[in-house]
Design a protein around this motif. Structure first.
Motif, mmCIF file in Angstrom:
data_model
loop_
_atom_site.group_PDB
_atom_site.id
_atom_site.type_symbol
_atom_site.label_atom_id
_atom_site.label_comp_id
_atom_site.label_asym_id
_atom_site.label_seq_id
_atom_site.Cartn_x
_atom_site.Cartn_y
_atom_site.Cartn_z
ATOM 1 N N ILE A 222 12.807 23.875 -7.834
ATOM 2 C CA ILE A 222 12.566 23.258 -6.548
ATOM 3 C C ILE A 222 12.089 22.000 -6.759
ATOM 4 O O ILE A 222 12.543 20.905 -6.338
ATOM 5 C CB ILE A 222 11.856 23.975 -5.227
ATOM 6 C CG1 ILE A 222 12.408 25.373 -5.196
ATOM 7 C CG2 ILE A 222 11.095 23.232 -4.496
ATOM 8 C CD1 ILE A 222 11.528 26.121 -4.459
ATOM 9 N N LEU B 273 16.623 25.417 2.762
ATOM 10 C CA LEU B 273 17.305 25.477 1.220
ATOM 11 C C LEU B 273 17.321 26.831 0.462
ATOM 12 O O LEU B 273 18.280 27.155 0.156
ATOM 13 C CB LEU B 273 16.622 24.477 0.273
ATOM 14 C CG LEU B 273 16.620 23.004 0.623
ATOM 15 C CD1 LEU B 273 15.841 22.191 -0.214
ATOM 16 C CD2 LEU B 273 18.202 22.384 0.498
ATOM 17 N N ILE C 55 12.311 23.232 2.813
ATOM 18 C CA ILE C 55 12.696 24.113 1.416
ATOM 19 C C ILE C 55 12.726 25.620 2.188
ATOM 20 O O ILE C 55 13.618 26.542 1.646
ATOM 21 C CB ILE C 55 11.525 23.987 0.355
ATOM 22 C CG1 ILE C 55 11.704 22.496 -0.096
ATOM 23 C CG2 ILE C 55 11.472 25.006 -0.681
ATOM 24 C CD1 ILE C 55 10.553 22.130 -0.845
ATOM 25 N N ARG D 156 8.678 19.099 4.755
ATOM 26 C CA ARG D 156 9.321 19.231 3.560
ATOM 27 C C ARG D 156 9.366 20.957 3.175
ATOM 28 O O ARG D 156 10.211 21.200 2.643
ATOM 29 C CB ARG D 156 8.696 18.546 2.495
ATOM 30 C CG ARG D 156 9.519 17.392 1.991
ATOM 31 C CD ARG D 156 8.700 16.613 0.735
ATOM 32 N NE ARG D 156 9.911 15.805 0.300
ATOM 33 C CZ ARG D 156 9.588 15.135 -0.759
ATOM 34 N NH1 ARG D 156 8.537 14.574 -1.170
ATOM 35 N NH2 ARG D 156 10.654 14.468 -1.393
ATOM 36 N N GLU E 244 14.435 18.475 -5.736
ATOM 37 C CA GLU E 244 14.161 18.178 -4.529
ATOM 38 C C GLU E 244 12.965 17.112 -4.552
ATOM 39 O O GLU E 244 12.923 16.334 -3.615
ATOM 40 C CB GLU E 244 13.581 18.994 -3.599
ATOM 41 C CG GLU E 244 14.604 20.180 -3.376
ATOM 42 C CD GLU E 244 15.737 19.834 -2.817
ATOM 43 O OE1 GLU E 244 15.710 18.894 -2.165
ATOM 44 O OE2 GLU E 244 17.013 20.485 -3.201
ATOM 45 N N LEU F 21 20.568 24.927 -6.189
ATOM 46 C CA LEU F 21 19.920 24.090 -5.044
ATOM 47 C C LEU F 21 20.826 22.876 -4.731
ATOM 48 O O LEU F 21 20.797 22.211 -3.716
ATOM 49 C CB LEU F 21 18.480 23.730 -5.389
ATOM 50 C CG LEU F 21 17.436 24.872 -5.236
ATOM 51 C CD1 LEU F 21 16.060 24.560 -5.872
ATOM 52 C CD2 LEU F 21 17.249 25.300 -3.933
ATOM 53 N N ARG G 145 20.421 19.094 4.474
ATOM 54 C CA ARG G 145 18.897 18.630 4.544
ATOM 55 C C ARG G 145 18.674 17.459 5.715
ATOM 56 O O ARG G 145 17.500 17.270 6.222
ATOM 57 C CB ARG G 145 18.548 17.776 2.904
ATOM 58 C CG ARG G 145 18.663 18.689 2.092
ATOM 59 C CD ARG G 145 18.430 17.841 0.529
ATOM 60 N NE ARG G 145 18.416 18.895 -0.463
ATOM 61 C CZ ARG G 145 19.655 19.457 -1.188
ATOM 62 N NH1 ARG G 145 20.817 19.042 -0.600
ATOM 63 N NH2 ARG G 145 19.585 20.223 -2.349
#
Lengths: 302, 305
Positions: A101, A203, A199, A195, A105, A177, A185
């Protein structure tokens, strides 16, 4: 004229390529079944004539070379494999997914590239070297930190295996991802998601198949690893009562003992039965994964 | 341990050694002489991990004088060498234990001739503990209670070996994998006939690994060839009985038989060796070969001049 020749050559090339791709696809299946057949065949006489399956799975006594009474019980070895793998997963899944992650990201540019290179380096370290680190470096550290009488144990093996699985989990997880479209997003951010919400709510659900695949590849690596666990777990036949007990795994037993056995004797055949058990475990892991992924898909559809 | 005059060897001594037959084996040839692969000038040596350093030193020295011979040395354990001999992929099997009757039978069936044993040296099996361990000596029955199935000794306090470095006082048994001749020999010589090892020992794959792990583990006890001793571990004098005099393992005490756990180092060949293997074996028995046995730290089977 020239055109038609070129066309004919092109067609020929295409059919050859088609055949090649076709054969490549089938060869994978052929090899898997070939290996499975070979392993089962080598162990079969023992399995059919001598082996007491109840004893095999429930007895912790593995004494294949005893002069008094040979005993083939893999309960302790199974417990060893499962305990080390479970601990490795407990450590590597959060770490690996977290790293995936973060790389996917939260960072970009030089940081991202250098992190990926370092992780690839981590994956390139041979397992004997990992084993040596477990044996010579981690052993005294674990003794010092925990007061355990010996530092080659489940904890040591679990940490080493976790470090070996993390690069796989990170690289497959990061790809999963990355495959989530940016529009997801953007939409989430446009709706005012933080955020963390992006996630956790967007995500991870969108990439869960890929992430599951990442975790399972990590599990596969951990179960199948031989050399590193042979050195780091202590190679000791016993059922662990805690993470500070030394254990022995199925793979390490095969690696350590196959060399001395003579083809056809019961010890040799017993080791191949262990190989069959390992194949079945790997198959069970894969099938479970498949079913879970399918379950997720049908849930989405309804 | 080796007096300097032993190291001087004249070429004549080597020649004398070569001409004397170094037969140390029993067992008949089982028919006509074998067509051994030795004619190809490659000698494949595999087996005992205890003997691998020795076998390598022999091979290097011998090849220096005989460039036409190529000797391939591998370890893996006595069991591995013997299995290789039976399968016909090894010319000389190093072993730190005798072949079992089942193995001899299988060799007879597979090779059509009996495996012949050659005693090439002696080794004292040393008992190692961490250098901080206060223990001064140990008796065989105490070892049997530590390692043997049903043995009651699990704490260092029970035999007076407690130390601050080993805080939980638990004895960590370090043993060898079951392909090891050392493992088999220790079982017979220390645990006694018919007794098995207690499960849960930490089984190492090499002689050196045992010593390395003991040196890093204050609670540990282990056994390995005396040639593998390092300054980080303590090699305990061993008494045959409780209360008997404890003997320090040295080449002298092993040769005299005073040290209670010493054993022969063996080489097995398929039938009586011929050709290049015969020459090599004769050289091993020569003063040049036996001098190397002493240099590596084992006991020569023939007095070195």
């Amino acid at each position: 004229m020239e055109n038609s020749v070129r066309r004919r050559v092109g067609l020929r090339a295409e059919s050859v390529m088609e055949l090649f791709v076709y054969l490549s696809g089938w060869s994978a299946i052929l090899f898997v079944f070939g290996i499975f057949f070979f392993i089962v065949r080598e162990g079969a006489p023992f399995l059919v004539h001598e082996l007491d399956l109840g004893e095999f799975f429930s007895s912790p006594n593995w004494r294949p070379d005893s002069e008094v009474r040979q005993q083939f019980g893999i309960y302790a070895l199974l417990a060893g494999t499962l305990s080390v793998t479970a601990l490795a997963m407990l450590l590597s899944v959060p770490l690996g997914l977290g790293a995936a992650i973060y790389i996917s990201e939260f960072c970009d540019g030089v940081t991202k590239e250098s992190l990926k290179i370092v992780l690839e380096l981590l994956a390139a370290i041979p397992s004997v070297v990992w084993g040596f680190i477990g044996y010579m470096v981690m052993n005294p550290i674990i003794i010092w930190a925990t007061g355990a009488p010996v530092g080659v144990n489940v904890l040591n093996g679990g940490i080493i295996l976790a470090l070996m699985s993390v690069p796989i989990i990170v690289s497959v997880g990061e790809d999963a991802l990355k495959a989530v479209p940016d529009s997801f997003r953007e939409a989430a951010v446009a709706l005012g998601a933080t955020r963390w919400q992006l996630i956790y709510r967007v995500l991870l659900p969108a990439a869960r198949n890929g992430l599951l695949a990442a975790v399972l590849l990590g599990v596969g690596r951990a179960i199948g690893e031989t050399m590193a666990v042979l050195m780091a777990t202590g190679h000791s036949v016993q059922i662990p009562s805690g993470i500070l007990d030394p254990v022995r795994t199925l793979t390490a037993t095969i690696a350590a003992e196959l060399g001395e056995t003579v083809e056809g004797e019961s010890h040799y055949q017993a080791l191949f039965v262990i190989g069959t058990v390992l194949m079945l475990i790997a198959m069970a892991v894969n099938i479970t994964a498949d079913l879970v992924v399918k379950g997720i898909r049908s849930e989405e559809r309804s | 341990m080796i007096s300097p005059h032993r190291l001087h060897l004249t070429p004549i001594a080597v020649l004398v050694g070569l001409s004397t037959s170094g037969c140390g084996g029993a067992g008949d040839e089982g028919g006509h002489a074998p067509e051994s692969p030795a004619e190809s000038n490659i000698i494949r040596v595999t087996g005992s991990d205890t003997m691998v350093n020795l076998a390598q030193a022999w091979a290097e020295d011998y090849q220096g004088d005989h460039p036409e011979i190529s000797i391939q040395v591998a370890g893996g354990g006595s069991g591995v060498g013997i299995a290789g001999l039976i399968d016909g992929i090894v010319d000389m099997a190093n072993a730190s234990r005798k072949m079992k009757s089942t193995e001899l039978k299988r060799a007879e069936q597979a090779l059509g001739m009996s495996a012949v044993e050659h005693v090439v040296g002696l080794d004292a099996l040393a008992v190692y503990v961490h250098k901080d361990n206060p223990l001064e000596s140990i008796a065989i029955p105490e070892l049997a209670e530590i390692y043997g199935e049903g043995g009651e000794t699990t704490l260092w306090a029970q035999i007076g070996g407690s130390s601050a470095a080993c805080s939980r006082d638990e004895i960590v048994r370090i043993s060898r994998q079951n392909n090891s001749g050392t493992y088999v020999y220790f079982r017979r010589a220390v645990l006694g006939a018919g007794r098995e090892y207690k499960l849960g020992s930490i089984d190492q794959s090499g002689s050196k690994d045992v010593v390395a792990l003991v040196s890093k583990t204050p609670c540990a006890i282990g056994y390995s060839g005396m040639a593998y001793a390092t300054p980080e571990v303590k090699s305990l004098p061993v008494a045959a009985e409780k209360g008997a005099e404890a003997i320090t393992p040295t080449t002298e005490t092993a040769a005299s038989g005073d040290y209670p756990i010493s054993r022969p180092l063996l080489i097995y060949t398929a039938g009586e060796p011929t050709g290049a293997i015969r020459d090599y074996l004769d050289w091993i028995y020569s003063p040049a070969g036996q001098r190397i046995v002493a240099e590596i730290g084992y006991v020569p089977i023939k007095a070195v001049e």
